[in-house]
Design a protein around this motif. Structure first.
Motif, PDB file in Angstrom:
ATOM      1  N   LEU A 143       0.818  -1.210   0.000  1.00  0.00           N
ATOM      2  CA  LEU A 143       0.000   0.000   0.000  1.00  0.00           C
ATOM      3  C   LEU A 143       0.855   1.266   0.000  1.00  0.00           C
ATOM      4  O   LEU A 143       0.489   2.283  -0.590  1.00  0.00           O
ATOM      5  N   ALA A 144       2.003   1.207   0.678  1.00  0.00           N
ATOM      6  CA  ALA A 144       2.849   2.393   0.833  1.00  0.00           C
ATOM      7  C   ALA A 144       3.884   2.532  -0.276  1.00  0.00           C
ATOM      8  O   ALA A 144       4.589   3.541  -0.327  1.00  0.00           O
ATOM      9  N   SER A 145       3.992   1.551  -1.143  1.00  0.00           N
ATOM     10  CA  SER A 145       5.064   1.560  -2.146  1.00  0.00           C
ATOM     11  C   SER A 145       4.964   2.756  -3.084  1.00  0.00           C
ATOM     12  O   SER A 145       5.979   3.260  -3.567  1.00  0.00           O
ATOM     13  N   ALA A 146       3.763   3.249  -3.341  1.00  0.00           N
ATOM     14  CA  ALA A 146       3.600   4.383  -4.265  1.00  0.00           C
ATOM     15  C   ALA A 146       4.192   5.667  -3.708  1.00  0.00           C
ATOM     16  O   ALA A 146       4.580   6.556  -4.478  1.00  0.00           O
ATOM     17  N   GLY A 147       4.267   5.787  -2.364  1.00  0.00           N
ATOM     18  CA  GLY A 147       4.762   7.026  -1.782  1.00  0.00           C
ATOM     19  C   GLY A 147       6.149   6.939  -1.180  1.00  0.00           C
ATOM     20  O   GLY A 147       6.638   7.933  -0.618  1.00  0.00           O
ATOM     21  N   THR A 148       6.806   5.778  -1.260  1.00  0.00           N
ATOM     22  CA  THR A 148       8.134   5.627  -0.653  1.00  0.00           C
ATOM     23  C   THR A 148       9.264   5.777  -1.660  1.00  0.00           C
ATOM     24  O   THR A 148      10.438   5.694  -1.278  1.00  0.00           O
ATOM     25  N   HIS A 149       8.940   5.958  -2.967  1.00  0.00           N
ATOM     26  CA  HIS A 149       9.954   6.199  -4.006  1.00  0.00           C
ATOM     27  C   HIS A 149      11.034   5.116  -4.027  1.00  0.00           C
ATOM     28  O   HIS A 149      12.229   5.410  -4.128  1.00  0.00           O
ATOM     29  N   GLY A 150      10.597   3.874  -3.921  1.00  0.00           N
ATOM     30  CA  GLY A 150      11.526   2.762  -4.020  1.00  0.00           C
ATOM     31  C   GLY A 150      12.178   2.352  -2.718  1.00  0.00           C
ATOM     32  O   GLY A 150      12.917   1.373  -2.680  1.00  0.00           O
ATOM     33  N   ALA A 200      12.941  10.742  -2.684  1.00  0.00           N
ATOM     34  CA  ALA A 200      12.623   9.871  -1.549  1.00  0.00           C
ATOM     35  C   ALA A 200      13.013  10.530  -0.236  1.00  0.00           C
ATOM     36  O   ALA A 200      12.277  10.469   0.752  1.00  0.00           O
ATOM     37  N   ARG A 201      14.168  11.179  -0.224  1.00  0.00           N
ATOM     38  CA  ARG A 201      14.609  11.842   1.006  1.00  0.00           C
ATOM     39  C   ARG A 201      13.685  12.993   1.378  1.00  0.00           C
ATOM     40  O   ARG A 201      13.371  13.201   2.561  1.00  0.00           O
ATOM     41  N   SER A 202      13.220  13.737   0.367  1.00  0.00           N
ATOM     42  CA  SER A 202      12.326  14.856   0.643  1.00  0.00           C
ATOM     43  C   SER A 202      10.970  14.385   1.151  1.00  0.00           C
ATOM     44  O   SER A 202      10.360  15.025   2.013  1.00  0.00           O
ATOM     45  N   ALA A 203      10.501  13.226   0.638  1.00  0.00           N
ATOM     46  CA  ALA A 203       9.184  12.734   1.023  1.00  0.00           C
ATOM     47  C   ALA A 203       9.199  11.997   2.345  1.00  0.00           C
ATOM     48  O   ALA A 203       8.255  12.104   3.138  1.00  0.00           O
ATOM     49  N   LEU A 204      10.269  11.241   2.605  1.00  0.00           N
ATOM     50  CA  LEU A 204      10.302  10.367   3.775  1.00  0.00           C
ATOM     51  C   LEU A 204      11.056  10.961   4.961  1.00  0.00           C
ATOM     52  O   LEU A 204      10.865  10.522   6.093  1.00  0.00           O
ATOM     53  N   ASP A 205      11.915  11.941   4.719  1.00  0.00           N
ATOM     54  CA  ASP A 205      12.694  12.538   5.803  1.00  0.00           C
ATOM     55  C   ASP A 205      12.576  14.059   5.752  1.00  0.00           C
ATOM     56  O   ASP A 205      13.574  14.765   5.600  1.00  0.00           O
ATOM     57  N   PRO A 206      11.360  14.577   5.863  1.00  0.00           N
ATOM     58  CA  PRO A 206      11.192  16.028   5.790  1.00  0.00           C
ATOM     59  C   PRO A 206      11.681  16.689   7.073  1.00  0.00           C
ATOM     60  O   PRO A 206      11.714  16.076   8.136  1.00  0.00           O
ATOM     61  N   PRO A 207      12.060  17.955   6.998  1.00  0.00           N
ATOM     62  CA  PRO A 207      12.491  18.660   8.215  1.00  0.00           C
ATOM     63  C   PRO A 207      11.316  18.946   9.137  1.00  0.00           C
ATOM     64  O   PRO A 207      10.183  19.146   8.683  1.00  0.00           O
ATOM     65  N   LEU A 208      11.588  18.975  10.417  1.00  0.00           N
ATOM     66  CA  LEU A 208      10.588  19.377  11.402  1.00  0.00           C
ATOM     67  C   LEU A 208      10.560  20.899  11.462  1.00  0.00           C
ATOM     68  O   LEU A 208      11.612  21.541  11.577  1.00  0.00           O
TER      69      LEU A 208
END
Length: 310
Positions: free
Chosen positions: A87-94, A267-275
Motif C-alpha cells: 500500500l505504501a510503495s507508491a509514496g516511498t519512491h523505491g 525519496a529523502r524529501s518525502a520520507l525525511d522532511p524537516p521538522l
C-alpha cells in the motif's frame, strides 16, 4: 535489713537468668543510641549506584521480560511493515517501508521498556519495599536518580537488540550510525523513565498505573510520526505532532538513519522532511535539547513528588 536483703536477692536473680540483657547505662529509662552516618556525596553516589544495580539485577533474572518486550517492536517492523509495504510503495519512491519505519521502531523499543521499568515503583510500594528505601539516610533525589538511570540502562540494552538487526531492514552498519542510534536511545530512555517515575510517584495501584501508561504510550507513538511522514499532515494533527515529546526523538533518529542510505532526493524529501515550527526548520541539536530538557524537568517533578510522599 529486709530491704537490703531483697535488693541483693533481686540482683542475684537477674544475674542468674540466662540471656538477660544488662541494664542500660544511665538508668532504666536510658535509650540506646543509634548511629546514623552523616550525609555525604560519596554516600549519595553509592545510593544511586545500588538502586541502579538493583534494576539491572532484576532485569537480568527476568528472561521472560527480555523476550516479551521485544515482541511488539518486531511485530511492527516485520509484520505490520511487510503487510503495509504494498500500500505504501507508491509514496516511498523505491524505499522499503520497513526501512522507513525502522527509526520509529527503534524509539518504540525504548519507549515501552523504559515506561514499564518505572512500573516496579508501584510494585515496591504495594509490597512495602519502597517504604524501606524512603527511610534510608540518603536523599530521595538519589533514589529517584538511581531508578531513572537503571530504567534507562535496561531500556537502552533492549534497544541495542533492535539496533543489531539493522541490516535485515536495509540499513547498513557503520560505527557512526550505531553510536548515534545508541546515544539517541539512551537519551530518550532517560526522558521516558523520568516520565514513568513521575507518574508512579502518585499512583498506588498497578492496575491504575498500567491504564495510565497505555493511555499515554500509544498516542505518543502514533502521533510522533514513527509510522508516517509528517510533511503532509492536516493542521490539527500537525499541532499534536509538534506537542508530542516523542517527535523530537523520532526526527533525529530518522535523520541519522537516512543520512547513511543511498536514496534519491525525491525519496529523502518525502520520507525525511524537516521538522518545522511556523516555517522554521528545527535543527537536530534543538530536537535533542528539547528531549534533554523535558527529561530533566520530569526528573525534577518526580523528585519533588517523592519528597512529599510519606
Amino acid at each position: 535489713m529486709s530491704t537490703t536483703t531483697g535488693t541483693t536477692a533481686t540482683a542475684a536473680t537477674e544475674r542468674a537468668l540466662p540471656g538477660a540483657a544488662p541494664p542500660a547505662p544511665g538508668g532504666a529509662g536510658a535509650v540506646a543510641k543509634v548511629h546514623v552516618p552523616a550525609r555525604s556525596l560519596r554516600g549519595e553516589l553509592r545510593a544511586v549506584r545500588i538502586v541502579w544495580q538493583r534494576e539491572l539485577i532484576r532485569f537480568s533474572r527476568d528472561r521472560l521480560r527480555m523476550v516479551t518486550q521485544l515482541v511488539q517492536p518486531f511485530l511492527f517492523l516485520f509484520i505490520l511493515g511487510t503487510g503495509l509495504a504494498p500500500l505504501a510503495s507508491a509514496g516511498t519512491h523505491g524505499v522499503s517501508f520497513r526501512t522507513f519505519v525502522y527509526p520509529g521502531v527503534l524509539c518504540m523499543a525504548v519507549l515501552f521498556t523504559a515506561m514499564f521499568s518505572a512500573a516496579s515503583i508501584v510494585w515496591d510500594r504495594e509490597f512495602g519495599f519502597l517504604r524501606e528505601m524512603m527511610v534510608a539516610p540518603v536523599r530521595r533525589s538519589s533514589l529517584v536518580l538511581g531508578k531513572c538511570l537503571g530504567g534507562a540502562t535496561v531500556a537502552a540494552l533492549e534497544g541495542a537488540i533492535v539496533v543489531a538487526i539493522a541490516p535485515l531492514v536495509g540499513v547498513p552498519y557503520t560505527l557512526t550510525l550505531v553510536l548515534a542510534m545508541l546515544g539517541l536511545q539512551l537519551l530518550l530512555a532517560l526522558m521516558i523513565t523520568a516520565f514513568g517515575v513521575m507518574v508512579a510517584a502518585r499512583v498506588t495501584q498497578m492496575q491504575s498505573f498500567m491504564a495510565l501508561i497505555q493511555m499515554a504510550i500509544m498516542p505518543m507513538f502514533f502521533i510522533s510520526g514513527a509510522m508516517f511522514p509528517t510533511n503532509t499532515l492536516p493542521r490539527w494533527l500537525e499541532v499534536l505532532n509538534r506537542l508530542d515529546p516523542l517527535t523530537y526523538a523520532v526526527v533525529p533518529m530518522r535523520k541519522a538513519v537516512f543520512a547513511h542510505l543511498s536514496i534519491s532526493d525525491a525519496a529523502r524529501s518525502a520520507l525525511d522532511p524537516p521538522l518545522t515550527w511556523f516555517g522554521y526548520a528545527v535543527p537536530t541539536g534543538v530536537c535533542l535539547a528539547v528531549v534533554a530538557l523535558l527529561g530533566v524537568a520530569m526528573l525534577g517533578v518526580a523528585i519533588v513528588q517523592f519528597s512529599r510522599v510519606e
